[in-house]
Design an enzyme around this catalytic site. Structure first.
Site, PDB file in Angstrom:
ATOM      1  N   SER A 145       3.984   2.988   6.982  1.00 61.07           N
ATOM      2  CA  SER A 145       5.434   3.059   6.944  1.00 61.07           C
ATOM      3  C   SER A 145       5.949   3.892   8.115  1.00 61.07           C
ATOM      4  O   SER A 145       5.636   3.600   9.266  1.00 61.07           O
ATOM      5  CB  SER A 145       5.893   3.624   5.590  1.00 61.07           C
ATOM      6  OG  SER A 145       7.270   3.424   5.405  1.00 61.07           O
ATOM      7  N   GLU A 201       6.969  -8.176   2.641  1.00 60.85           N
ATOM      8  CA  GLU A 201       7.739  -7.053   3.170  1.00 60.85           C
ATOM      9  C   GLU A 201       9.045  -7.486   3.836  1.00 60.85           C
ATOM     10  O   GLU A 201       9.874  -6.647   4.161  1.00 60.85           O
ATOM     11  CB  GLU A 201       6.896  -6.254   4.164  1.00 60.85           C
ATOM     12  CG  GLU A 201       5.711  -5.574   3.502  1.00 60.85           C
ATOM     13  CD  GLU A 201       5.186  -4.400   4.284  1.00 60.85           C
ATOM     14  OE1 GLU A 201       5.976  -3.518   4.643  1.00 60.85           O
ATOM     15  OE2 GLU A 201       3.965  -4.371   4.535  1.00 60.85           O
ATOM     16  N   HIS A 257       5.413  -3.615   0.596  1.00 61.50           N
ATOM     17  CA  HIS A 257       5.348  -2.347   1.327  1.00 61.50           C
ATOM     18  C   HIS A 257       4.624  -1.266   0.533  1.00 61.50           C
ATOM     19  O   HIS A 257       3.966  -0.403   1.129  1.00 61.50           O
ATOM     20  CB  HIS A 257       6.771  -1.882   1.661  1.00 61.50           C
ATOM     21  CG  HIS A 257       6.832  -0.792   2.678  1.00 61.50           C
ATOM     22  ND1 HIS A 257       6.554  -0.992   4.010  1.00 61.50           N
ATOM     23  CD2 HIS A 257       7.134   0.537   2.551  1.00 61.50           C
ATOM     24  CE1 HIS A 257       6.688   0.151   4.674  1.00 61.50           C
ATOM     25  NE2 HIS A 257       7.034   1.080   3.816  1.00 61.50           N
TER      26      HIS A 257
END
Length: 283
Positions: A145, A201, A257
């Site tokens: 991330s 995502e 994610h």
């Protein structure tokens, strides 16, 4: 009740030079004698989320390295102490300034990237090397991330810090222009880069479509374009880093994610340890 512990693993707090808030450091050592050049090492960011899982993936894979491609390695995790605002600290540590959605991220401070990298290079690495022999030519940085954005930024602008870089679901939207600019900088040795992103995502996964916040989630994912941006950056990196670089890109089916992190761990270790010098591959 007896707590579960990880053998040959520990944690301690380590402060930057000159003082300041320390980081919580996690360290897992492999069994046996180190190779002559030292053990390979993987440095994991955001270690509060998943360090124990990473250790188990590493140790399970190292039982049969010929089958898994995963051999003994040192795992170093960098995280934060209990009770701290980890979101605020990581936003500061991993960035050079406000991102594209600064207003949405609130007023968390940014801009600590250089100081954080200096801590890793000047304080953390020497400290770990005094605890366990490390091979300076076989070290990997792993980030997910926003930590994946930091990983790519170090790869692009300070590539000599690590031999290999693994960016999982990197938040390129934070400041993609800086990362692209960094690819054009000269470097002596081309880095090794692995990028992974989850299938879901950039759009809603089937199990998310009925959630009350589905419309907001879909708009955010479309705006950030995680899959397309990651694929595009990997292509740019291949072109910019040249034929001597190794760049891998993979979309992990069925992951989003949040769920991608454990799915990416074995792949990350296999990539990191494949960077062994000729004749030094795990048996």
């Amino acid at each position: 009740m007896n707590p579960v512990t990880l053998p040959d693993a520990e944690w301690f707090d380590l402060a930057p030079e000159g003082g300041g808030a320390p980081w919580r450091i996690f360290l897992a050592r492999p069994p046996g004698e180190a190779p002559a050049a030292g053990f390979p090492a993987l440095f994991m960011l955001d270690a509060n989320a998943g360090f124990a899982t990473f250790v188990e993936v590493l140790r399970r894979g190292a039982v049969r390295p010929a089958a898994t491609g995963i051999g003994p390695a040192v795992l170093v995790g960098i995280g934060y102490r209990e009770g701290e605002d980890a979101r605020a600290r990581r936003t500061f540590d991993y960035t050079t300034g406000p991102g594209a959605e600064a207003g949405r991220a609130g007023e968390r401070p940014t801009g600590g990237r250089d100081a954080f990298l200096a801590f890793i290079e000047q304080v953390l690495k020497p400290h770990i090397a005094r605890e366990v022999p490390l091979d300076p030519a076989r070290q990997t940085l792993f980030g997910h991330s926003l930590a994946g954005w930091f990983t790519l930024d170090v790869m692009a602008r300070d590539s000599a810090a690590f031999r290999s870089y693994v960016a999982v679901s990197p938040s390129l939207w934070w400041d993609e222009a800086r990362l692209i600019e960094g690819l054009a900088l000269p470097r002596v040795v081309p880095p090794r880069l692995s990028m992974m992103v989850g299938e879901w995502e950039q759009a809603l996964a089937p199990w998310q479509a009925a959630r009350p916040e589905a419309a907001e989630m879909a708009a955010r994912r479309a705006r950030r374009g995680m899959v397309a941006r990651a694929q595009g950056f990997a292509a740019r990196a291949r072109d910019a880093l040249g034929p001597g670089a190794e760049v891998q890109f993979e979309v992990l089916a069925g992951e989003d994610h949040a769920s991608i992190l454990p799915a990416a761990m074995a792949r990350a270790l296999r990539f990191a340890l494949a960077g062994a010098p000729a004749g030094d591959a795990p048996e």
